[in-house]
Design an enzyme around this catalytic site. Structure first.
Site, mmCIF file in Angstrom:
data_model
loop_
_atom_site.group_PDB
_atom_site.id
_atom_site.type_symbol
_atom_site.label_atom_id
_atom_site.label_comp_id
_atom_site.label_asym_id
_atom_site.label_seq_id
_atom_site.Cartn_x
_atom_site.Cartn_y
_atom_site.Cartn_z
ATOM 1 N N HIS A 1 -5.931 2.834 1.511
ATOM 2 C CA HIS A 1 -5.099 3.965 1.924
ATOM 3 C C HIS A 1 -5.657 4.687 3.154
ATOM 4 O O HIS A 1 -4.928 4.976 4.115
ATOM 5 C CB HIS A 1 -4.964 4.974 0.781
ATOM 6 C CG HIS A 1 -4.423 4.401 -0.483
ATOM 7 N ND1 HIS A 1 -3.425 3.456 -0.515
ATOM 8 C CD2 HIS A 1 -4.730 4.654 -1.780
ATOM 9 C CE1 HIS A 1 -3.142 3.146 -1.772
ATOM 10 N NE2 HIS A 1 -3.924 3.858 -2.555
ATOM 11 N N ASP A 31 0.897 -1.154 0.000
ATOM 12 C CA ASP A 31 0.000 0.000 0.000
ATOM 13 C C ASP A 31 0.934 1.201 0.000
ATOM 14 O O ASP A 31 1.581 1.487 1.010
ATOM 15 C CB ASP A 31 -0.890 0.005 1.248
ATOM 16 C CG ASP A 31 -1.911 1.137 1.241
ATOM 17 O OD1 ASP A 31 -1.528 2.273 0.895
ATOM 18 O OD2 ASP A 31 -3.076 0.908 1.586
ATOM 19 N N HIS A 32 1.051 1.884 -1.146
ATOM 20 C CA HIS A 32 2.139 2.862 -1.274
ATOM 21 C C HIS A 32 2.004 4.029 -0.297
ATOM 22 O O HIS A 32 2.977 4.718 -0.019
ATOM 23 C CB HIS A 32 2.272 3.360 -2.720
ATOM 24 C CG HIS A 32 1.190 4.279 -3.170
ATOM 25 N ND1 HIS A 32 0.056 3.844 -3.798
ATOM 26 C CD2 HIS A 32 1.082 5.631 -3.096
ATOM 27 C CE1 HIS A 32 -0.709 4.873 -4.085
ATOM 28 N NE2 HIS A 32 -0.116 5.977 -3.680
#
Length: 501
Positions: free
Chosen positions: A242, A179-180
């Site tokens: 996110h 999950d960047h």
């Protein structure tokens, strides 16, 4: 760092060019790659090693945060790259790949440590994982790791099905779910913000905090992603992953010298304490929106339903705002307001913690509330809003506590480095993923049955008015929508305070 072969599925794709290759190059420049490192790129295109290397170099010149100044350093880096043609569904291609990897490992005297990075669509995850296992690619004496990108499923059941399939070939300790947002430096700093600062630690509870607001706004529309986005929406694209990950990182209370297991354990506890919504409760706690026509930067833009590839009757959400409650000792009674959407007036990811107004002899002192403002994107920073006196009146003053430097690692640099060294701290554990889908599932069901109204909002605005009402019913409002709105709200608060006294 241990030597490793980096096996990249989807090596000719956009993500690889924009994020993965620049991240690897910057790690190489910073001395954060193993001295003995090999990358095998995989794709269906008939490329040679040389053509692949030139493509990688071109992507670095276009997308790297660092300007390419040393040709010899560049050549040293791209010579670590090789290419093999592979059809994801063809089992014999995996055996050919194994032969290529073993030959390269023998030539470079590499131990059989292999990191498999799946930069492909989620529909290919299970096929690739099973073929890695069946071909012997994952059966070597060294370690193996699987890195996958979101989405991790489309709903609760599909996420469980995906995890069950992956678990047949890889253990949970071997799966690194990217999950960047968890790679962003300021999000990673949330883990230590409260633990490493006694002042913050003393205030980090429902005794002093009135509410928490998490915002991720985008100025872009669906662009070329219409076919994907119209089946996903903001709730799946941003909220389930996110936004909930940022909530977890903010709400955890960690012991001193915490390990990766401690972080995951406490994030799971936050999700377990998140008060669930029944399908009938969704409409009172969740705002659903879709952008209409409007203006961005002075230029007219079309509404979502007029975008190429979008049906005129689409009920897809491009905006979602929600009120959440964490029912534990620290956060009970503190509302968490989360919102995210497209075609909004600014590109910004931020967290605002609003502190309670103190009482003096059972009477509010007055003035603007104290705020802790954490900027995550596009710029990083921490700002504290306090009150001071000017000409006999209380005035808010904003103190910058931290501003990001110009040369900081990007999210993918942090995450790829952690995957290479086997540090799972900032990757999504299956328990977190499952609990997040479990909490979101009633929202998906309510949307599917049209139990929640779809509010239209003007492109270039801060979202639907219903999102403001969500906070207003609790006596709050969104902070820092824009400088103009912020100033107007401050004046309204001051006027209301004067009238009240």
């Amino acid at each position: 760092m241990e030597p490793v072969t980096f096996v990249l599925f989807g090596a000719t794709g956009d993500l690889a060019k924009r994020k993965i290759y620049p991240a690897l190059y910057n790690l190489f420049v910073d001395g954060k790659l193993p001295e003995t490192f090999s990358l095998i790129g995989l794709g269906r295109r008939e490329w040679t090693d040389e053509y692949f290397q030139s493509s990688v170099e071109q992507s670095l010149r276009q997308f790297s945060r660092r300007e390419i100044q040393d040709p010899e350093l560049m050549q040293s880096f791209i010579h670590k790259f090789g290419y093999t043609v592979l059809d994801i569904g063809r089992t014999e291609d995996y055996k050919k790949l194994l032969t290529r990897i073993e030959a390269r490992e023998n030539a470079l005297e590499l131990p059989p440590n292999r990191l498999f990075y799946l930069s492909v669509g989620p529909e290919y995850f299970t096929t690739i994982a099973s073929n890695i296992e069946e071909s012997g690619l994952g059966s070597a004496a060294g370690w193996k790791r699987l890195v996958i990108e979101k989405p991790f499923g489309h709903d609760l059941q599909s996420a469980r099905d995906l995890n069950e399939h992956l678990s047949k070939s890889f253990t949970e300790d071997e799966i690194f779910r990217i999950d960047h947002y968890l790679g962003k430096p300021m999000v990673q700093n949330l883990e230590v913000l409260e633990r490493a600062n006694p002042i913050i630690q003393a205030l980090w509870s429902n005794r002093y905090i009135a509410n928490v607001q998490i915002t991720a706004s985008e100025t872009v529309g669906v662009e070329e992603r219409a076919g994907y986005y119209d089946h996903v929406g903001a709730v799946r694209d941003m909220f389930q992953n996110h936004m909930l990950q940022m909530l977890m990182m903010l709400a955890i209370h960690l012991p001193h010298n915490s390990s990766a297991d401690d972080v995951r354990k406490h994030k799971k506890q936050v999700m377990e304490a998140l008060v669930p919504l029944s399908k009938s409760e969704v409409s009172a706690n969740v705002i659903r929106g879709q952008y209409g026509s409007g203006s961005m930067g002075g230029n007219p833009v079309q509404g979502y339903r007029s975008e190429p590839g979008i049906a005129a009757s689409s009920m897809n959400d491009t905006y979602i705002a929600a009120k959440l409650q964490v029912d534990d000792y620290f956060w009970r009674g503190v509302p968490f307001y989360i919102r995210t959407g497209k075609r909004l007036h600014e590109k910004s990811t931020r967290i605002v913690v609003e502190f309670k107004e103190p009482l003096h002899h059972n009477t509010p002192i007055g003035g603007a509330p104290n705020l802790l403002h954490i900027d995550i994107n596009p710029n990083e920073g921490i700002m504290l809003q306090l009150n001071t006196k000017e000409n006999g009146e209380l005035k808010p003053v904003q103190i910058q506590l931290h501003e990001s430097s110009k040369d900081i690692p990007e999210a993918y640099e942090n995450l790829i480095y952690d995957a290479l060294v086997g540090n799972p701290t900032f990757f999504a554990h299956w328990d977190e993923v499952e609990l997040a889908w479990q909490w979101v599932q009633p929202i998906l069901d309510a949307f599917q049955e049209n139990l929640v109204p779809l509010h239209s909002y003007e492109a270039g605005s801060s979202g639907p008015e219903a999102a403001d009402a969500l906070l207003a019913q609790d006596g709050f409002h969104w902070w820092f929508d824009s400088k103009e709105e912020q100033e107007q709200k401050r004046k309204e608060e001051e006027y209301a305070y004067q009238i009240g006294h």
